[in-house]
Scaffold this motif. Structure first.
Motif, short mmCIF file in Angstrom:
data_model
loop_
_atom_site.label_atom_id
_atom_site.label_comp_id
_atom_site.label_asym_id
_atom_site.label_seq_id
_atom_site.Cartn_x
_atom_site.Cartn_y
_atom_site.Cartn_z
N SER A 25 0.87 -1.18 0.00
CA SER A 25 0.00 0.00 0.00
C SER A 25 0.91 1.23 0.00
CB SER A 25 -0.91 -0.01 1.23
OG SER A 25 -0.25 0.61 2.32
N PRO A 26 0.34 2.42 -0.18
CA PRO A 26 1.21 3.61 -0.22
C PRO A 26 1.71 4.04 1.16
CG PRO A 26 -1.09 4.20 -0.68
CD PRO A 26 -1.05 2.72 -0.51
N VAL A 27 1.31 3.36 2.23
CA VAL A 27 1.77 3.78 3.57
C VAL A 27 3.27 3.51 3.69
CG1 VAL A 27 1.52 3.39 6.05
CG2 VAL A 27 -0.50 3.33 4.57
N PRO A 28 4.08 4.50 4.01
CA PRO A 28 5.55 4.33 3.98
C PRO A 28 6.08 3.53 5.17
CG PRO A 28 4.97 6.54 4.73
CD PRO A 28 3.68 5.87 4.37
N GLU A 29 7.23 2.89 4.96
CA GLU A 29 7.90 2.14 6.04
C GLU A 29 8.75 3.10 6.85
OE1 GLU A 29 9.88 -1.42 4.82
OE2 GLU A 29 8.09 -2.25 3.89
N VAL A 30 8.10 3.86 7.71
CA VAL A 30 8.80 4.78 8.61
C VAL A 30 8.15 4.66 9.99
CG1 VAL A 30 9.40 6.39 6.74
CG2 VAL A 30 7.31 6.75 8.04
N PRO A 31 8.90 5.03 11.06
CA PRO A 31 8.40 4.86 12.42
C PRO A 31 7.00 5.44 12.61
CG PRO A 31 10.69 5.50 12.48
CD PRO A 31 10.28 5.54 11.04
N ARG A 32 6.19 4.73 13.37
CA ARG A 32 4.84 5.09 13.78
C ARG A 32 3.77 4.86 12.72
NH1 ARG A 32 7.42 8.86 17.30
NH2 ARG A 32 7.25 10.67 15.93
N GLU A 33 4.19 4.60 11.44
CA GLU A 33 3.21 4.23 10.42
C GLU A 33 2.94 2.72 10.51
OE1 GLU A 33 1.53 6.24 8.59
OE2 GLU A 33 2.73 8.03 8.16
N LEU A 34 1.85 2.29 9.88
CA LEU A 34 1.47 0.87 9.85
C LEU A 34 1.31 0.41 8.39
CD1 LEU A 34 -1.29 0.04 12.53
CD2 LEU A 34 0.99 -0.96 12.31
N PRO A 35 2.41 0.13 7.70
CA PRO A 35 2.32 -0.29 6.31
C PRO A 35 1.64 -1.66 6.18
CG PRO A 35 4.59 0.19 6.95
CD PRO A 35 3.79 0.19 8.19
N GLN A 36 1.14 -1.92 4.98
CA GLN A 36 0.55 -3.22 4.66
C GLN A 36 1.06 -3.67 3.31
OE1 GLN A 36 -2.52 -0.87 3.90
NE2 GLN A 36 -1.74 0.06 5.76
N SER A 37 1.00 -4.99 3.10
CA SER A 37 1.34 -5.51 1.77
C SER A 37 0.62 -6.83 1.56
CB SER A 37 2.85 -5.69 1.62
OG SER A 37 3.31 -6.58 2.60
N LEU B 76 -2.40 -10.95 3.43
CA LEU B 76 -2.14 -9.54 3.75
C LEU B 76 -1.24 -9.49 4.98
CD1 LEU B 76 -3.15 -6.45 3.40
CD2 LEU B 76 -4.69 -7.01 5.29
N ALA B 77 -0.24 -8.64 4.98
CA ALA B 77 0.62 -8.42 6.15
C ALA B 77 0.45 -6.97 6.62
CB ALA B 77 2.08 -8.67 5.78
N VAL B 78 0.40 -6.79 7.93
CA VAL B 78 0.36 -5.45 8.53
C VAL B 78 1.45 -5.39 9.60
CG1 VAL B 78 -1.06 -3.72 9.69
CG2 VAL B 78 -2.15 -5.41 8.19
N TYR B 79 2.33 -4.40 9.51
CA TYR B 79 3.52 -4.39 10.37
C TYR B 79 3.94 -2.96 10.69
CZ TYR B 79 5.43 -3.84 5.66
OH TYR B 79 5.67 -3.42 4.38
N PRO B 80 4.59 -2.77 11.83
CA PRO B 80 5.06 -1.42 12.20
C PRO B 80 6.09 -0.91 11.19
CG PRO B 80 5.16 -2.91 14.07
CD PRO B 80 4.89 -3.76 12.86
N GLY B 81 5.98 0.34 10.83
CA GLY B 81 6.84 0.92 9.82
C GLY B 81 8.31 0.96 10.20
N SER B 82 8.63 0.82 11.48
CA SER B 82 10.02 0.85 11.91
C SER B 82 10.64 -0.54 12.00
CB SER B 82 10.11 1.52 13.29
OG SER B 82 9.33 0.78 14.22
#
Ligand code: PA5
Ligand code: NI
Length: 187
Positions: free
Chosen positions: A57-69, A147-153
């Protein structure tokens, strides 16, 4: 940070919309991972097939975000070992959630001493606790998708798996998946 947004599963659950990065891993990207190195090399020579893709998804892999793929692992085996992801450890130990979407798979977890196997399918939530390396495996005849959901950090450490292994390997058995010790030779 992004503004609040909805993300839609695309046709056949293969995509996320809007879409971020798309990663394609071919057999040649999986050097040193299958126990049967000859079978691996032959598969690279015989067309170097795509083993899995990861659509983010467009959510970036940076601290405090919750990216998905969404990962799609194609069906197959190399020297009897089911097709799988590289597997990784999170350098910043944090938990992760997988949700099975399609097909039949397994989630192999290894903390350096203990290995665990979780059967995954549509509707299964697999929880990866902090500190457990994880690898996904397609044990069916159709694409396995989750689907995976993980902390951006969290990050991705692939070297850890090359150094420590994953505890177990998933081989094609007569009727079902056969889990064998990581170092067992190909049969
Ligand atoms: O965040 C995850 O754990 C997954 O999205 C994986 O990155 C994905 O399944 C691909 O596996 P790997 O990163 O081990 O190649
Ligand atoms: Ni992960």
């Amino acid at each position: 940070p992004l503004s609040p947004l909805t993300i839609t599963f695309g046709p056949g659950n293969a995509t996320l919309e809007p879409q971020g990065q798309v990663l394609t891993r071919r057999m040649s990207d999986l050097e040193g991972l299958f126990v049967d190195g000859h079978a691996w090399r032959q598969a690279v020579v015989d067309g170097d097939p795509v083993v899995y893709t990861v659509v983010s998804s467009p959510v970036p892999e940076v601290p405090r975000e919750l990216p998905q793929s969404i990962t799609t692992i194609y069906p197959g085996d190399t020297g009897g070992e089911f097709w799988m992801t590289k597997g990784h450890q999170h350098p910043d130990p944090q938990g992760e959630i997988y949700l099975g979407l399609e097909g039949r798979g397994g989630l192999l977890l290894f903390d350096g001493e203990r290995a665990e196997w979780l059967d995954m399918g549509p509707g299964t939530i697999g929880y990866i606790p902090p500190g457990w390396a994880h690898r996904s495996v397609n044990v069916g005849d159709e694409p396995y998708r989750f689907l995976a959901v993980y902390p951006g950090s969290a990050g991705h450490d692939y070297g850890w798996v090359l150094a420590h292994g994953m505890g177990l390997r998933a081989r094609r058995g007569d009727a079902t998946v056969e889990l064998v010790p990581f170092g067992a030779p190909a049969s």
